[in-house]
Write an enzyme that holds these catalytic residues in place. Sequence first.
Site, mmCIF file in Angstrom:
data_model
loop_
_atom_site.group_PDB
_atom_site.id
_atom_site.type_symbol
_atom_site.label_atom_id
_atom_site.label_comp_id
_atom_site.label_asym_id
_atom_site.label_seq_id
_atom_site.Cartn_x
_atom_site.Cartn_y
_atom_site.Cartn_z
ATOM 1 N N HIS A 209 0.761 6.371 -5.729
ATOM 2 C CA HIS A 209 -0.229 6.359 -4.645
ATOM 3 C C HIS A 209 -0.077 7.637 -3.817
ATOM 4 C CE1 HIS A 209 -3.243 4.435 -2.145
ATOM 5 N NE2 HIS A 209 -2.651 5.066 -1.146
ATOM 6 N N ALA A 210 -1.168 8.354 -3.644
ATOM 7 C CA ALA A 210 -1.107 9.683 -3.030
ATOM 8 C C ALA A 210 -0.530 9.639 -1.619
ATOM 9 C CB ALA A 210 -2.505 10.296 -3.004
ATOM 10 N N HIS A 243 -3.495 15.776 6.004
ATOM 11 C CA HIS A 243 -2.233 15.331 6.604
ATOM 12 C C HIS A 243 -1.284 16.522 6.777
ATOM 13 C CE1 HIS A 243 -3.090 11.060 6.436
ATOM 14 N NE2 HIS A 243 -3.179 11.014 5.131
ATOM 15 N N TYR A 380 -7.724 3.507 8.269
ATOM 16 C CA TYR A 380 -8.750 4.051 7.367
ATOM 17 C C TYR A 380 -10.155 3.659 7.815
ATOM 18 C CZ TYR A 380 -4.600 4.658 4.510
ATOM 19 O OH TYR A 380 -3.348 4.986 4.058
HETATM 20 O O1 X8Z Z 1 -4.197 5.465 0.912
HETATM 21 C C1 X8Z Z 1 -5.004 6.371 1.057
HETATM 22 C C2 X8Z Z 1 -4.557 7.820 0.918
HETATM 23 C C3 X8Z Z 1 -3.157 8.026 1.364
HETATM 24 S S1 X8Z Z 1 -2.952 7.934 3.087
HETATM 25 C C4 X8Z Z 1 -4.654 8.229 -0.534
HETATM 26 N N1 X8Z Z 1 -6.314 6.085 1.254
HETATM 27 C C5 X8Z Z 1 -6.805 4.714 1.334
HETATM 28 C C6 X8Z Z 1 -6.712 3.986 0.017
HETATM 29 O O2 X8Z Z 1 -6.475 4.638 -1.002
HETATM 30 O O3 X8Z Z 1 -6.871 2.770 -0.009
HETATM 31 C C7 X8Z Z 1 -7.367 7.063 1.444
HETATM 32 C C8 X8Z Z 1 -8.635 6.268 1.596
HETATM 33 C C9 X8Z Z 1 -8.237 4.841 1.760
HETATM 34 ZN ZN ZN Z 2 -3.987 9.424 4.133
#
Ligand code: X8Z
Ligand code: ZN
Length: 475
Positions: A209-210, A243, A380
């Site tokens: 997960h990024a 970030h 988010y």
């Molecule tokens: O979790 C994230 C990022 C890391 S802070 C990749 N996001 C949420 C998700 O993937 O559920 C970005 C958009 C929503």
């Molecule tokens: Zn993020």
Amino acid sequence: MSSLYSTSRVDYQGQQRTLDQLEELMVTERNPARTQEMWTKWHNISRPMAQDYARMVSISNEGARELGYPNVGDYWLSNYDMPPDQMEHEVERLWGQMQPFYEQLHCYVRTRLNARYGDAVQPATGPIRADLLGNMWAQEWGNIADIVGPTTRGGYNLTNLLQQQHYDATRMARTGERFYTSLGLAPLPDTFWERSMLVRPRDRDVVCHASAWDLDATNDVRVKMCMAINADDFQTIHHEMGHNYYQRAYQHQPFLFQDGAHDGFHEAIGDFIALNTTPDYLAQIGILRRNQIPPASADTALLMRQALDKIAFLPFAISVDQWRWRVFRGQIQPADYNTSWWQIRQHYQGIVPPGGPRPADAFDPGAKYHVANNVPYLRYFLARVLQFQFYEAACRQAGWQGALNRCTVYGNTAVGQRFNQMLEMGRSHPWPDALEAFTGTRQMDGSSMVHYFQPLMTWLETQNRGHQCGWDGMN
Ligand code: X8Z
Ligand code: ZN
């Protein structure tokens, strides 16, 4: 829970697949038997988490009480320079601004899915089947723009363009960096390129997960992700760099202020940048040829793709933390974890699991990263609202006159300078001060999002005329 989430593999079509592989397949798979299979198998991986989750809830609530909060839900909600119940009202207010848009979008998408798949797969009324939306969690629906969007001449597919031009992970990241530097921000250090992990390593399991990291509060910023070459990850690399650029900008603040104005700001920075990757911008950097820039008549299709990602996400984001606030407050007991999860998702999103009600001992919330890893999700939702406020403000500063969705501030160092002023503040002021520094307003407000999508809203209302919109359980 975290390692179960990150190391699970499921058998699909004779091969063991990781989550990032399944996610990539969900982007283009249109056979409903196959999407149902992938969806169901992935959602079954988290079944063994249920007990651990319940234990985690009681331990962390104990910690929250020791810190003087009634439970973790209120602790999370206390992070916004106002009392938790007031913040909950803010969320309701913001959602209320966008909810009519979502209802129209849901109605239209349901009609199109019904036309494609027939009543047996997707009925013309009621909730939408969660595996038909091009995303494992039905959180962003942009990947099915090709089947639900209006057909337009001159449309383009960013995934295809990136692949045709042989983009790799580094080039995707370099492209992201170039946007930030065009605003006058400093290039990322060499160590970013040496130490980041941009693709899944062959020889070990990792958390794919990024995420974005600041290792030393001076220069050692890095991204960790398992990139695929597609439009989703083009968005994600801009998001993660947001970030990193924020972290670098506030590094001169005292330790406690080295953070986002609130967590929604942190999540909004890179998304705001990505809103600027318009067709015109893509042509400027050579991804699109000049003669491929879609004409104004294609705006409905362009806005549709954005709405599928941005508007469809809002009720998903609310659902995740509505469920958790109630869990942490003891209003949802472990025996009801899964049924309440689907009640809440049906209520806000109007979606249902494929293949009928889920087994009561399933633990579907745990099939989402942020639940298994206990990362709050409201951020988010707030980011999705804020990024449009940032964008509209930036375009106003740039003197943009045309349709809002065509604006890009690429290369605009004056906007960049004012943007950086907000970033540099970090958490040193109440968040309304940071918002004001860049946008001139002190309130979070959905009206920028409304302005952006208004032409599409009008179009959707015409398309949906004569249809019975909405679904059971929405009120
Ligand atoms: O979790 C994230 C990022 C890391 S802070 C990749 N996001 C949420 C998700 O993937 O559920 C970005 C958009 C929503
Ligand atoms: Zn993020």
